[in-house]
Design a protein around this motif. Structure first.
Motif, PDB file in Angstrom:
ATOM      1  N   ILE A  16       0.997  -1.193   0.149  1.00  0.00           N
ATOM      2  CA  ILE A  16       0.139   0.088  -0.098  1.00  0.00           C
ATOM      3  C   ILE A  16       0.914   1.184  -0.100  1.00  0.00           C
ATOM      4  O   ILE A  16       1.923   1.558   0.699  1.00  0.00           O
ATOM      5  CB  ILE A  16      -0.802   0.199   1.205  1.00  0.00           C
ATOM      6  N   VAL A  17       0.591   2.105  -0.960  1.00  0.00           N
ATOM      7  CA  VAL A  17       1.125   3.435  -0.924  1.00  0.00           C
ATOM      8  C   VAL A  17       0.388   4.417  -0.648  1.00  0.00           C
ATOM      9  O   VAL A  17      -0.696   4.765  -1.318  1.00  0.00           O
ATOM     10  CB  VAL A  17       1.901   3.780  -2.261  1.00  0.00           C
ATOM     11  N   ILE A  18       0.780   5.283   0.435  1.00  0.00           N
ATOM     12  CA  ILE A  18       0.193   6.541   0.729  1.00  0.00           C
ATOM     13  C   ILE A  18       1.110   7.784   0.240  1.00  0.00           C
ATOM     14  O   ILE A  18       1.861   8.008   0.451  1.00  0.00           O
ATOM     15  CB  ILE A  18       0.028   6.543   2.310  1.00  0.00           C
ATOM     16  N   VAL A 119       5.148   5.680   2.249  1.00  0.00           N
ATOM     17  CA  VAL A 119       4.453   7.086   2.159  1.00  0.00           C
ATOM     18  C   VAL A 119       5.254   8.089   1.229  1.00  0.00           C
ATOM     19  O   VAL A 119       6.417   7.957   1.553  1.00  0.00           O
ATOM     20  CB  VAL A 119       4.389   7.766   3.655  1.00  0.00           C
ATOM     21  N   ILE A 120       4.895   8.653   0.450  1.00  0.00           N
ATOM     22  CA  ILE A 120       5.458   9.551  -0.883  1.00  0.00           C
ATOM     23  C   ILE A 120       4.854  10.788  -0.441  1.00  0.00           C
ATOM     24  O   ILE A 120       3.744  10.851  -0.670  1.00  0.00           O
ATOM     25  CB  ILE A 120       5.486   8.811  -2.131  1.00  0.00           C
ATOM     26  N   VAL A 121       5.792  11.769  -0.040  1.00  0.00           N
ATOM     27  CA  VAL A 121       5.127  13.424   0.287  1.00  0.00           C
ATOM     28  C   VAL A 121       5.609  14.089  -0.947  1.00  0.00           C
ATOM     29  O   VAL A 121       6.759  14.069  -1.410  1.00  0.00           O
ATOM     30  CB  VAL A 121       5.877  13.549   1.402  1.00  0.00           C
ATOM     31  N   GLY A 122       4.613  14.618  -1.625  1.00  0.00           N
ATOM     32  CA  GLY A 122       4.759  15.522  -2.778  1.00  0.00           C
ATOM     33  C   GLY A 122       5.104  14.704  -4.312  1.00  0.00           C
ATOM     34  O   GLY A 122       4.604  13.683  -4.041  1.00  0.00           O
ATOM     35  N   ASP A 131      -3.555   5.178 -11.127  1.00  0.00           N
ATOM     36  CA  ASP A 131      -4.132   3.914 -11.544  1.00  0.00           C
ATOM     37  C   ASP A 131      -3.665   2.648 -10.744  1.00  0.00           C
ATOM     38  O   ASP A 131      -4.057   1.609 -10.971  1.00  0.00           O
ATOM     39  CB  ASP A 131      -3.759   3.573 -13.064  1.00  0.00           C
ATOM     40  N   ASN A 132      -2.871   2.986  -9.561  1.00  0.00           N
ATOM     41  CA  ASN A 132      -2.536   1.923  -8.823  1.00  0.00           C
ATOM     42  C   ASN A 132      -3.579   1.809  -7.697  1.00  0.00           C
ATOM     43  O   ASN A 132      -3.740   2.414  -7.007  1.00  0.00           O
ATOM     44  CB  ASN A 132      -1.411   2.147  -8.135  1.00  0.00           C
ATOM     45  N   GLU A 133      -4.344   0.538  -7.794  1.00  0.00           N
ATOM     46  CA  GLU A 133      -5.413   0.128  -6.896  1.00  0.00           C
ATOM     47  C   GLU A 133      -5.142   0.407  -5.412  1.00  0.00           C
ATOM     48  O   GLU A 133      -5.873   0.335  -4.491  1.00  0.00           O
ATOM     49  CB  GLU A 133      -6.337  -0.988  -7.230  1.00  0.00           C
ATOM     50  N   ASP A 134      -3.794  -0.090  -5.052  1.00  0.00           N
ATOM     51  CA  ASP A 134      -3.136   0.069  -3.793  1.00  0.00           C
ATOM     52  C   ASP A 134      -2.588   1.468  -3.417  1.00  0.00           C
ATOM     53  O   ASP A 134      -2.028   1.419  -2.506  1.00  0.00           O
ATOM     54  CB  ASP A 134      -2.075  -1.178  -3.550  1.00  0.00           C
ATOM     55  N   THR A 135      -2.888   2.680  -4.041  1.00  0.00           N
ATOM     56  CA  THR A 135      -2.569   3.833  -3.637  1.00  0.00           C
ATOM     57  C   THR A 135      -3.728   4.459  -2.988  1.00  0.00           C
ATOM     58  O   THR A 135      -4.925   4.638  -3.539  1.00  0.00           O
ATOM     59  CB  THR A 135      -2.250   4.615  -4.752  1.00  0.00           C
ATOM     60  N   VAL A 136      -3.344   5.127  -1.654  1.00  0.00           N
ATOM     61  CA  VAL A 136      -4.288   5.850  -0.947  1.00  0.00           C
ATOM     62  C   VAL A 136      -3.849   7.327  -0.804  1.00  0.00           C
ATOM     63  O   VAL A 136      -2.669   7.539  -0.705  1.00  0.00           O
ATOM     64  CB  VAL A 136      -4.421   5.565   0.484  1.00  0.00           C
ATOM     65  N   SER A 137      -4.382   8.156  -1.605  1.00  0.00           N
ATOM     66  CA  SER A 137      -3.939   9.828  -1.702  1.00  0.00           C
ATOM     67  C   SER A 137      -4.658  10.708  -0.721  1.00  0.00           C
ATOM     68  O   SER A 137      -5.856  10.530  -0.412  1.00  0.00           O
ATOM     69  CB  SER A 137      -4.259  10.170  -3.181  1.00  0.00           C
ATOM     70  N   VAL A 138      -3.820  11.243   0.031  1.00  0.00           N
ATOM     71  CA  VAL A 138      -4.242  12.298   0.893  1.00  0.00           C
ATOM     72  C   VAL A 138      -3.916  13.914   0.688  1.00  0.00           C
ATOM     73  O   VAL A 138      -2.582  14.159   0.103  1.00  0.00           O
ATOM     74  CB  VAL A 138      -3.591  12.175   2.254  1.00  0.00           C
TER      75      VAL A 138
END
Length: 218
Positions: A16-18, A119-122, A131-138
């Motif tokens: 999971i990538v946030i 977690v990737i910031v910016g 298009d990555n179903e395992d990504t949560v964007s905040v």
């Protein structure tokens, strides 16, 4: 690492990538780092991406041991991306150079998303991984007065100058996002969650993201 078993299993059972986009001085970077620490995963921020985004860095083995990169896979991933693709990160044309850097960093972000939970910031990561179903964007935001108070601990400026500086930084982020994605950086439809740190605080925002992860992935 903190948190209950169900929350930890939700993140450990799959990659999971946030992604965290944030208004200047809203506390978004702190939210990202705290979330990563609690989940036991890496947090990659803009400064770390800048560190691995020039020709000299990629040919300097000491960069891999920088304290910001140590114990993460960012340098290894960046090096692999750099070696496999012809990327001119020092083009004399500023527009082309920035476009090449964005393309290069986008490749790194996609590789990281394939490789690990993080977690990737910016860096427009929410759009790059849309298009990555395992990504949560905040998206992390806060009212101006709250951000001015936070900025005053960093910058020695009168309040009016601070407000102007904060607005200029937001405009810079919005321009970067629009140039490379065509989207509106502050459009809530671009994100899964939009959080106000003036109401939630760093801890509250982090906890809310974790509850969302549990609800979505458990």
């Amino acid at each position: 690492m903190t948190g209950n078993a169900s929350e930890n299993s939700a993140i450990s059972n799959r990659k999971i990538v946030i992604t965290v986009a944030r208004q200047y001085c809203s506390g978004g970077l702190k939210v990202g780092k705290r979330l990563a620490e609690e989940l036991g995963i890496n947090c990659y921020d803009s400064e770390m991406f800048r560190l691995v985004s020039d020709d000299k860095a990629m040919n300097d083995s000491e960069v891999a041991h920088d304290s910001r990169l140590k114990d993460t896979s960012l340098f290894e991933t960046a090096k692999k991306t750099y070696d496999e693709h012809v990327v001119d990160l020092a083009d004399d044309d500023e527009f082309l150079r920035m476009r090449n850097i964005f393309t290069y960093q986008s490749g790194i972000i996609r590789r990281l998303a394939e490789k690990e939970s993080c977690v990737i910031v910016g860096r427009c990561a929410n759009c790059i991984l849309k298009d990555n179903e395992d990504t949560v964007s905040v998206f992390v935001h806060a009212p101006m007065d709250f951000r001015i108070r936070r900025a005053s601990s960093i910058h020695n400026m009168p309040e009016k100058e601070l407000e102007s500086y904060i607005r200029s930084m937001d405009e810079r982020k919005a321009s970067y996002y629009h140039i490379y994605t065509g989207g509106d950086w502050q459009n809530v439809e671009e994100y899964d969650l939009s959080l106000d740190t003036s109401k939630l605080g760093i801890r509250g925002a982090t906890e809310l993201i974790r509850k969302y992860l549990e609800a979505r992935f458990s």
